[in-house]
Design a protein around this motif. Structure first.
Motif, short mmCIF file in Angstrom:
data_model
loop_
_atom_site.label_atom_id
_atom_site.label_comp_id
_atom_site.label_asym_id
_atom_site.label_seq_id
_atom_site.Cartn_x
_atom_site.Cartn_y
_atom_site.Cartn_z
N ALA A 1 45.51 -3.98 -1.07
CA ALA A 1 45.19 -2.61 -1.46
C ALA A 1 43.95 -2.61 -2.34
O ALA A 1 43.04 -1.79 -2.17
N ALA A 2 43.91 -3.56 -3.29
CA ALA A 2 42.76 -3.63 -4.19
C ALA A 2 41.48 -3.86 -3.39
O ALA A 2 40.45 -3.22 -3.63
N LEU A 3 41.55 -4.76 -2.42
CA LEU A 3 40.37 -5.04 -1.60
C LEU A 3 39.93 -3.81 -0.82
O LEU A 3 38.74 -3.48 -0.77
N ALA A 4 40.91 -3.13 -0.24
CA ALA A 4 40.58 -1.95 0.56
C ALA A 4 39.93 -0.88 -0.32
O ALA A 4 38.91 -0.29 0.05
N VAL A 5 40.53 -0.67 -1.51
CA VAL A 5 39.96 0.32 -2.42
C VAL A 5 38.53 -0.05 -2.79
O VAL A 5 37.62 0.75 -2.77
N MET A 6 38.35 -1.34 -3.12
CA MET A 6 37.02 -1.80 -3.49
C MET A 6 36.02 -1.56 -2.36
O MET A 6 34.91 -1.10 -2.58
N ALA A 7 36.44 -1.89 -1.14
CA ALA A 7 35.53 -1.72 0.00
C ALA A 7 35.11 -0.26 0.12
O ALA A 7 33.92 0.05 0.24
N VAL A 8 36.11 0.62 0.04
CA VAL A 8 35.81 2.05 0.20
C VAL A 8 34.92 2.55 -0.94
O VAL A 8 33.91 3.21 -0.72
N VAL A 9 35.31 2.18 -2.17
CA VAL A 9 34.54 2.64 -3.32
C VAL A 9 33.10 2.14 -3.24
O VAL A 9 32.14 2.88 -3.45
N LEU A 10 32.95 0.86 -2.92
CA LEU A 10 31.61 0.30 -2.85
C LEU A 10 30.78 0.95 -1.74
O LEU A 10 29.59 1.21 -1.91
N LEU A 11 31.43 1.22 -0.63
CA LEU A 11 30.73 1.89 0.48
C LEU A 11 30.21 3.26 0.06
O LEU A 11 29.05 3.59 0.29
N ILE A 12 31.11 4.01 -0.58
CA ILE A 12 30.71 5.35 -1.02
C ILE A 12 29.60 5.24 -2.06
O ILE A 12 28.59 5.94 -2.00
N LEU A 13 29.80 4.31 -2.97
CA LEU A 13 28.81 4.10 -4.03
C LEU A 13 27.44 3.79 -3.43
O LEU A 13 26.42 4.34 -3.83
N SER A 14 27.44 2.91 -2.43
CA SER A 14 26.15 2.52 -1.88
C SER A 14 25.50 3.68 -1.13
O SER A 14 24.30 3.86 -1.19
N SER A 15 26.32 4.49 -0.49
CA SER A 15 25.71 5.60 0.24
C SER A 15 25.11 6.62 -0.73
O SER A 15 24.04 7.16 -0.50
N TYR A 16 25.80 6.85 -1.86
CA TYR A 16 25.22 7.73 -2.87
C TYR A 16 23.98 7.12 -3.48
O TYR A 16 22.96 7.77 -3.69
N ALA A 17 24.08 5.82 -3.79
CA ALA A 17 22.95 5.14 -4.43
C ALA A 17 21.72 5.21 -3.52
O ALA A 17 20.61 5.49 -3.97
N LEU A 18 21.95 5.01 -2.22
CA LEU A 18 20.81 5.03 -1.30
C LEU A 18 20.16 6.40 -1.25
O LEU A 18 18.94 6.53 -1.28
N LYS A 19 20.99 7.42 -1.19
CA LYS A 19 20.46 8.80 -1.14
C LYS A 19 19.69 9.09 -2.43
O LYS A 19 18.58 9.63 -2.40
N PHE A 20 20.32 8.72 -3.54
CA PHE A 20 19.70 8.97 -4.83
C PHE A 20 18.36 8.25 -4.93
O PHE A 20 17.35 8.82 -5.36
N LEU A 21 18.36 7.00 -4.53
CA LEU A 21 17.15 6.20 -4.68
C LEU A 21 16.06 6.65 -3.71
O LEU A 21 14.87 6.56 -4.00
N GLU A 22 16.49 7.15 -2.54
CA GLU A 22 15.50 7.68 -1.61
C GLU A 22 14.78 8.88 -2.25
O GLU A 22 13.56 8.97 -2.23
N ASN A 23 15.56 9.78 -2.83
CA ASN A 23 14.95 10.95 -3.46
C ASN A 23 14.08 10.58 -4.64
O ASN A 23 13.00 11.13 -4.83
N LEU A 24 14.57 9.60 -5.41
CA LEU A 24 13.78 9.13 -6.54
C LEU A 24 12.45 8.57 -6.04
O LEU A 24 11.39 8.86 -6.58
N GLY A 25 12.53 7.77 -5.00
CA GLY A 25 11.33 7.16 -4.43
C GLY A 25 10.35 8.21 -3.91
O GLY A 25 9.15 8.10 -4.08
N ARG A 26 10.90 9.26 -3.30
CA ARG A 26 10.02 10.31 -2.79
C ARG A 26 9.35 11.06 -3.94
O ARG A 26 8.22 11.51 -3.83
N LYS A 27 10.10 11.19 -5.03
CA LYS A 27 9.56 11.91 -6.18
C LYS A 27 8.51 11.07 -6.91
O LYS A 27 7.43 11.55 -7.25
N GLU A 28 8.84 9.81 -7.12
CA GLU A 28 7.95 8.97 -7.92
C GLU A 28 6.83 8.34 -7.09
O GLU A 28 5.92 7.75 -7.63
N GLY A 29 6.96 8.43 -5.79
CA GLY A 29 5.94 7.79 -4.95
C GLY A 29 6.07 6.29 -4.91
O GLY A 29 5.08 5.57 -4.86
#
Ligand SMILES: Nc1ncnc2c1ncn2[C@@H]1O[C@H](COP(=O)(O)OP(=O)(O)OP(=O)(O)O)[C@@H](O)[C@H]1O
Ligand SMILES: [Mg+2]
Lengths: 332, 260
Positions: B225-253
């Motif tokens: 269960a811990a592994l599954a939770v970690m996998a899901v949390v990390l997946l969601i985290l990475s998808s948010y991080a990617l979106k966030f960093l894409e926007n940051l990159g577009r803003k900062e050039g």
């Protein structure tokens, strides 16, 4: 006339500043333009003019800090996902691909980013490669391709998703004349036959003159003028004046004061012992006055003739200096 | 996504030499630990070492290929191509993970075969449990790789050195070669707590239980269960991080790193 069509690209008051350690750099300072569907539109300007910045904003890689831009009606800042479905882009400076897989598989991979069915992708890659003279090299690993063929592959990639608008940043930079020409022919065909809109950023006058329906000349983040290459050249009024002057020297400031002289460039030809001056003039009288001014300064006009204006002269007329001088300034 | 996996495989198997280089490290370190346990008579641990060798192959793949590949892509101008396409970056990363997993299988198989042939470790497995924990461990491990990838996009070269710093302590902490959780752990409880935040730690622990102690799914379910939770949390985290960093990159050039 048919009903007014949605512009492929529409830009209004576009601004982009970059933060730096010193004062912020203004890369774009209020650019506005409208590009029709099926048009080849050139963005021409010297180094640092803001061409790449324009392309990056339009291809959703960069946000504007002011103004807005739409591609096929979609706002590049607010609806990047929609823009991305209808565009593609390529840069001559990059020639990107995975080195250890073949050109064909590279193209196939990039086609899959657009969710194109496998058989459609295969067929399209075949056609594009054929037209770009790439077929023989498709099975070569990407790293084993020469610069020219890598660039052909890059161009093929930029069309693999059947895009409505393609952004190209210096697509023929560093290529030999033959390769550059075949890429240009390909681009013209894509616009004329397939109705694709192509936005081409370049500092190569000849290229822009050869393939663009319309050109915007940019410098320091601003559009100086816009129109078809023919119109722009005609707007100068009279053919340019070329003078060979001896003894050779660099300064021809006296020309700046002659009425009707819109700008000039000069270069020293050591081995021939003279300077060549090109002046953009608005009339034949102005051309004669320019020659007189040089003579009055105690110089000898060895020869002089008139020459059909080029885009470079249009640029010179607009800013009073040539691309070369600008580049030298940038180095300092 | 499927395409990204294929590219990964094409480039790995297109250059067979790389496969061998990539296999060298886990094979050697696994053998070294096995020999060590063998010589000190800790025969019970040999199986752990072989298992560690298998998992270190995947861990190395996550750290060295997957996470840093994106940074490489960025420098080569490939990342711009991804971004201007309608494909989601997360999907591309998942494709990369699948490709990475399949690409690492040969190395993992060699470690297993060699390990078993040389040391005949005693196995008492509940194979269903092994398969499930193995799958979940990989899922959470690669999800962590995706989070690392997004960090690479912002921090580039700094992240590269972070990798080097991470490699050894994590291998230690996560118990690739010996148990780190529970009574037989050489680490104090606090360190064990930190260690269990790394998916590899829990994964290794659960794998050992199912493979060598015959624990069934019912017994290791908290780990799973811990592994599954970690996998899901990390997946969601990475998808948010990617979106966030894409926007940051577009803003900062900062999406393009080329210097002209
Ligand atoms: N990411 C960035 N950070 C800071 N300044 C930038 C950045 N990108 C561009 N600039 C600056 O913005 C200006 C315009 O750059 P841009 O790359 O658009 O010019 P360009 O017309 O494409 O020139 P070139 O012919 O050299 O490619 C330049 O002064 C450049 O230094
Ligand atoms: Mg540029």
């Amino acid at each position: 006339m048919s009903e007014p069509q949605l512009p492929a690209v529409e830009v209004e008051g576009l601004r982009r500043e970059f933060k730096t350690k010193g004062p912020p750099v203004v890369a774009l300072d209020g650019v506005s333009m409208k590009v029709r569907q099926g048009e080849v539109f050139g963005v021409l300007g010297p180094n640092g003019a803001g061409k790449t910045t324009t392309i990056r904003i339009l291809s959703t890689l960069l946000l504007p800090t002011g103004g807005w831009a739409r591609v096929m009606g979609f706002d590049v800042a607010k609806e990047p996902e929609k823009v991305r479905k209808v565009i593609n882009m390529a840069s001559g400076a990059e020639k990107a691909g995975y080195d250890f897989i073949s050109a064909k598989r590279n193209l196939w991979f990039f086609s899959q980013l657009y969710g194109i069915p496998g058989d459609v992708a295969d067929r399209r890659i075949g056609e594009l490669s054929e037209r770009l003279g790439l077929t023989k090299y498709l099975d070569r690993k990407f790293y084993a391709l020469s610069t020219g063929y890598r660039q052909r592959a890059t161009i093929a990639r930029a069309f693999v998703n059947d895009p409505k608008v393609v952004f190209l940043d210096e697509p023929t930079i560093g290529l030999d004349v033959m390769t550059a020409r075949s890429i240009r022919d390909f681009l013209i065909e894509e616009a004329r036959k397939n109705g694709r809109t192509i936005i081409l950023a370049s500092h190569n006058m000849a290229e822009v003159e050869a393939i663009c329906d319309r050109v915007a000349i940019v410098d320091k983040g601003k559009i100086l003028t816009e129109g078809s290459p023919e119109d722009l050249k005609r707007s100068l009024g009279a053919p340019a004046l070329v003078m060979e002057v001896s003894p050779p020297q660099a300064g021809f400031e006296m020309l700046a004061k002659v009425p009707g002289v819109k700008g000039f460039t000069s270069s020293i030809e050591e081995e021939r012992g003279l300077s060549t001056v090109q002046a953009v003039v608005d009339s034949d009288a102005a051309a004669r006055a320019a020659e007189d001014a040089v003579r009055k300064a105690g110089l000898k006009v060895v020869a002089s003739w008139r020459k059909q204006a080029t885009l470079e002269e249009v640029f010179v007329a607009l800013v009073g200096r040539g691309f070369k001088e600008r580049e030298e300034q940038d180095v300092v | 996504m499927k395409a990204r996996a294929l590219v990964r495989l094409w480039s790995i198997f297109g250059e067979p030499l790389w496969v061998f280089v990539g296999m060298g490290f886990p094979v050697l370190s696994s053998l070294a630990f096995s020999l060590l346990y063998y010589s000190i008579g800790a025969a019970g641990y040999i199986g752990f070492a072989v298992l560690g060798g298998v998992m270190v192959s995947f861990w190395g793949n996550v750290l060295w290929s997957m996470a840093s590949q994106f940074n490489w892509d960025k420098q080569e101008g490939l990342f711009e191509i991804y971004l201007t396409s309608p494909a989601s970056i997360s999907a591309i990363l998942i494709g990369m993970s699948v490709g990475g997993i399949i690409g690492t299988v040969p190395s993992a198989v060699i470690v297993t075969v060699l390990g078993w042939a040389l040391f005949h470790p005693a196995v008492n497995a509940s194979w269903g449990g092994v398969a499930l924990t193995f799958g979940l461990t990989l899922a959470s491990l690669y999800a962590m790789g995706m989070v690392l990838s997004s960090l690479y996009l912002t921090y580039g070269r700094e992240a590269e050195s972070m990798n080097e710093v991470l490699q050894e302590p994590v291998s230690m902490l996560s118990g690739l070669y010996f148990p780190v959780l529970g009574g037989s752990s050489p680490f104090p409880l606090a360190l064990q707590a930190v260690a269990s935040l790394i998916p590899l730690t829990i994964g290794m622990d659960a794998l050992r239980k199912t493979l060598f102690y015959g624990d069934s799914v019912a017994q290791v379910w908290p780990d799973m269960a811990a592994l599954a939770v970690m996998a899901v949390v990390l997946l969601i985290l990475s998808s948010y991080a990617l979106k966030f960093l894409e926007n940051l990159g577009r803003k900062e050039g900062t999406i393009a790193v080329r210097i002209r």
